[in-house]
Design an enzyme around this catalytic site. Structure first.
Site, PDB file in Angstrom:
ATOM      1  N   THR A  44      36.121   7.104 -26.111  1.00 43.64           N
ATOM      2  CA  THR A  44      35.312   6.120 -25.389  1.00 43.64           C
ATOM      3  C   THR A  44      36.132   4.934 -24.908  1.00 43.64           C
ATOM      4  O   THR A  44      35.711   4.212 -24.002  1.00 43.64           O
ATOM      5  CB  THR A  44      34.156   5.639 -26.299  1.00 43.64           C
ATOM      6  OG1 THR A  44      33.245   4.863 -25.541  1.00 43.64           O
ATOM      7  CG2 THR A  44      34.670   4.823 -27.476  1.00 43.64           C
ATOM      8  N   LYS A  45      37.309   4.733 -25.499  1.00 45.29           N
ATOM      9  CA  LYS A  45      38.127   3.565 -25.161  1.00 45.29           C
ATOM     10  C   LYS A  45      38.707   3.635 -23.752  1.00 45.29           C
ATOM     11  O   LYS A  45      39.152   2.621 -23.206  1.00 45.29           O
ATOM     12  CB  LYS A  45      39.231   3.380 -26.196  1.00 45.29           C
ATOM     13  CG  LYS A  45      38.732   3.105 -27.610  1.00 45.29           C
ATOM     14  CD  LYS A  45      37.915   1.822 -27.697  1.00 45.29           C
ATOM     15  CE  LYS A  45      37.549   1.498 -29.131  1.00 45.29           C
ATOM     16  NZ  LYS A  45      36.818   0.221 -29.262  1.00 45.29           N
ATOM     17  N   ASP A  46      38.692   4.829 -23.137  1.00 41.66           N
ATOM     18  CA  ASP A  46      39.118   4.917 -21.738  1.00 41.66           C
ATOM     19  C   ASP A  46      38.286   3.978 -20.865  1.00 41.66           C
ATOM     20  O   ASP A  46      38.792   3.385 -19.900  1.00 41.66           O
ATOM     21  CB  ASP A  46      38.939   6.340 -21.206  1.00 41.66           C
ATOM     22  CG  ASP A  46      39.977   7.306 -21.735  1.00 41.66           C
ATOM     23  OD1 ASP A  46      40.811   6.904 -22.564  1.00 41.66           O
ATOM     24  OD2 ASP A  46      39.942   8.481 -21.312  1.00 41.66           O
ATOM     25  N   THR A  76      42.235   2.881 -28.387  1.00 46.56           N
ATOM     26  CA  THR A  76      42.361   1.931 -27.283  1.00 46.56           C
ATOM     27  C   THR A  76      43.791   1.907 -26.763  1.00 46.56           C
ATOM     28  O   THR A  76      44.036   1.854 -25.557  1.00 46.56           O
ATOM     29  CB  THR A  76      41.939   0.518 -27.715  1.00 46.56           C
ATOM     30  OG1 THR A  76      40.613   0.571 -28.237  1.00 46.56           O
ATOM     31  CG2 THR A  76      41.976  -0.457 -26.543  1.00 46.56           C
TER      32      THR A  76
END
Length: 343
Positions: A44-46, A76
């Site tokens: 999800t850090k993209d 991240t």
């Protein structure tokens, strides 16, 4: 050409929502996993890396050849390194020594310079990964510090993407959103959007035993006696991130290392979803509040990353045993997962 992309950054966002069938058997409601490992950087850090960096570009804060500095438990950092490669920036990362070697190998493979910092020190200790990253950014010309824990653009990136995706994918029928909070940006950014659409949607935050977030949510106080070592990466904190919007959270659930580890492996073995440790933590929390759901509940669990980054951790029998986790707790799920050598 139709069906092609100019670079991997165009693949970020629009991750699938997939129904959970076996790991939620016996529970009322319908349960879905938001599979963030379908982002090109496998987490999800993209979303935040792309949003924050492009926002800095729009503001003129990033010049050609700039260096991007960040504090990270791994995901991240990988996302920032990926975006930096495509956009032509350098990348320096301060990483907790709780981060497993395979994650660090991922970061180095993507060209990042990594500083390994002790995990079990106070946040304001000069050796902490927060302070190390700040110092590097201050001493590096033409650099910016992403500062995901205190950057409101972290939360905004999920308000703009994750929240709308979940609303559309459930056709507005979502009743509960469950997710782990580290920086808090993923869960609460999505929650801000969803609460605007329907304030009755319940937002459940997941915290680790050893972290201060749940008690702070309930009392407004940081209790240093709650701070203890734990193994789940990317979940919980020993400080209060400004990216975490407590106002949209309805309840917090604490989970511990051992059941979360078993749940992670169970997701792989029963749902064929190879996801990370925090996904198991979210499933564990969901099970702990099973009485909150009805037959009409539509529950979305955020599964933040891919299990390939935990092969020497929760997916390693040796690591599980080193933690004192009881093998029998897997309830026979390993029965076919053996290796036979043919002579």
């Amino acid at each position: 050409m139709a069906g092609t992309y100019n670079n991997v950054l165009e693949l970020i966002n629009n991750t699938p929502l997939v129904r959970l069938n076996k790991v939620t058997e016996g529970m009322k409601g319908k349960f879905f996993a938001k599979l963030e490992c379908y982002n090109p950087g496998h987490s999800t850090k993209d979303r935040i890396a792309l949003h924050i960096i492009e926002n800095a570009e729009r503001k003129g804060l990033l010049k050609p050849g700039a260096t991007i500095v960040e504090t990270t438990s791994g995901n991240t950092g990988f996302s920032i390194a990926m975006v930096s490669i495509v956009k032509g920036y350098k990348c320096i990362l301060a990483v907790s020594d709780k981060t497993k070697p395979e994650k660090i190998s991922f970061l180095r493979a993507m060209g990042a310079k990594v500083y390994l910092c002790p995990a079990n020190v106070p946040a304001d200790d000069p050796r902490s990964y927060y302070e190390v990253a700040k110092k590097i950014a201050a001493e590096t010309p033409n650099s910016i510090y992403i500062n995901q824990y205190f950057n409101k653009e972290n939360t905004k990136s999920h308000y703009l993407t994750t929240g709308p995706e979940i609303w559309e994918q459930t056709q507005g029928k979502i009743t509960h959103l469950i997710g782990c909070t580290g920086t808090g940006g993923t869960l609460t950014g999505a929650a801000e959007y969803l609460k605007e659409k329907n304030p009755n949607i319940k937002i459940i935050g997941v915290d680790a035993v050893g972290s201060v977030l749940k008690k702070y949510f309930e009392t407004g106080e940081i209790d240093p006696n709650e701070i203890k070592p734990y193994q789940i990466e990317g979940l919980g904190k020993n400080l209060i991130p400004e990216a975490l919007d407590f106002s949209v959270i309805d309840k917090y659930v604490k989970v511990s290392d051992e059941p979360s580890a078993y749940a992670t492996r169970e997701i792989a073995l029963k749902e064929a979803m190879m996801v990370g440790y925090t996904s198991g933590a979210s499933l564990t929390a969901t099970r702990k509040i099973a009485e909150d759901f009805t037959d009409e509940s539509v529950v979305v669990l955020i599964f933040p990353d891919h299990g390939s980054r935990y092969m020497t951790k929760v997916f390693s029998d040796e690591w599980m045993q080193s933690q004192g986790f009881v093998k029998s707790r897997l309830n026979g799920l390993e029965s076919h997962a053996t290796i036979e050598t043919v002579q």
